[in-house]
Scaffold this active site. Structure first.
Site, PDB file in Angstrom:
ATOM      1  N   TYR A  15      -6.867   3.384   0.217  1.00  0.00           N
ATOM      2  CA  TYR A  15      -7.197   2.515   1.337  1.00  0.00           C
ATOM      3  C   TYR A  15      -7.851   3.257   2.508  1.00  0.00           C
ATOM      4  CZ  TYR A  15      -3.904  -0.637  -0.965  1.00  0.00           C
ATOM      5  OH  TYR A  15      -3.253  -1.425  -1.867  1.00  0.00           O
ATOM      6  N   HIS A  20     -10.233  -2.568   6.254  1.00  0.00           N
ATOM      7  CA  HIS A  20      -8.910  -2.965   6.738  1.00  0.00           C
ATOM      8  C   HIS A  20      -8.222  -1.820   7.495  1.00  0.00           C
ATOM      9  CE1 HIS A  20      -6.545  -6.523   6.604  1.00  0.00           C
ATOM     10  NE2 HIS A  20      -5.672  -6.191   5.681  1.00  0.00           N
ATOM     11  N   TYR A  64       2.778  -0.584   5.415  1.00  0.00           N
ATOM     12  CA  TYR A  64       1.672  -1.387   4.899  1.00  0.00           C
ATOM     13  C   TYR A  64       1.336  -2.470   5.913  1.00  0.00           C
ATOM     14  CZ  TYR A  64       1.693   1.036   0.471  1.00  0.00           C
ATOM     15  OH  TYR A  64       1.609   2.009  -0.479  1.00  0.00           O
ATOM     16  N   ASN A  66       0.809  -5.702   6.014  1.00  0.00           N
ATOM     17  CA  ASN A  66       1.469  -6.999   6.155  1.00  0.00           C
ATOM     18  C   ASN A  66       2.867  -6.907   6.758  1.00  0.00           C
ATOM     19  OD1 ASN A  66      -0.862  -7.944   5.043  1.00  0.00           O
ATOM     20  ND2 ASN A  66       0.033  -8.543   3.096  1.00  0.00           N
ATOM     21  N   ASN A 112      -2.595 -11.174   8.159  1.00  0.00           N
ATOM     22  CA  ASN A 112      -1.166 -11.056   7.855  1.00  0.00           C
ATOM     23  C   ASN A 112      -0.450  -9.986   8.671  1.00  0.00           C
ATOM     24  OD1 ASN A 112      -1.147 -13.169   5.996  1.00  0.00           O
ATOM     25  ND2 ASN A 112      -1.839 -11.831   4.347  1.00  0.00           N
TER      26      ASN A 112
END
Length: 186
Positions: A15, A20, A64, A66, A112
């Site tokens: 990631y 993001h 993470y 969310n 989220n």
């Protein structure tokens, strides 16, 4: 005065350079410029620095995206920082790439990570610095888009955009949110 600056993203090398993770990337650049090292701590990697008499606590949640609210809520309480001194740096698909917009509060707009922060801190009354990542995706492809890497052209422009975001972070703590928004918002 103490401030909590939370850059949102996902942990893990897969990631690292995704859209993001622009919150993580921005705080990494700020840490580099200030000669800081993030150290693993409870629910987040953490660093801190002083600027113009203000204490800035930087966190990159390790929960993470969310579940970002868990880390933010913990560190607000642990450091005894009022919610009005919280700034969340987050990606935003509603803004063209590189556009920056600070807001004192607002809706999660389907994000989220922001939804979780609202749930765990008791509302949407916290500042956020939205970093535009664009919306160059087909319907139903939003997740794949934000979890993909920037284009080469965007990578080339990213340092200048992050430098402006860093000025906005510092402005939030020194000249206040209203003046920072007036001076920097795209």
């Amino acid at each position: 005065m103490k401030y909590l600056i939370a850059g949102l993203g996902n942990i893990g090398s897969e990631y690292e350079l995704t859209r993001h993770n622009v919150g993580f990337l921005t705080l990494d650049r700020l840490a580099d410029k200030e000669g800081l090292t993030f150290t693993p701590s409870r629910y987040a990697d953490k660093a801190e620095f002083k600027f113009k008499g203000r204490q800035f606590h930087l966190i990159k949640p390790s929960t993470y995206m969310n579940l970002s609210g868990k880390a933010i809520n913990y560190w607000l309480k642990e450091l005894k920082i009022p919610k009005e001194n919280l700034l969340v740096v987050v990606d935003d698909i509603a803004l063209p790439f590189g556009n920056l917009r600070m807001r004192g509060k607002g809706s999660a707009a389907g994000h989220n990570g922001l939804k979780n922060i609202e749930q765990l801190t008791g509302g949407n009354n916290y500042a956020r610095l939205k970093f535009g990542v664009g919306s160059d995706f087909h319907p139903g492809q939003q997740v794949d888009y934000v979890l993909s890497n920037f284009t080469q052209e965007q990578f080339d422009e990213l340092p200048d955009k992050m430098d402006k975001a860093i000025e906005m972070v510092k402005g939030f703590g020194t000249i206040g949110i209203s003046r920072t928004m007036n001076q920097f918002n795209d």
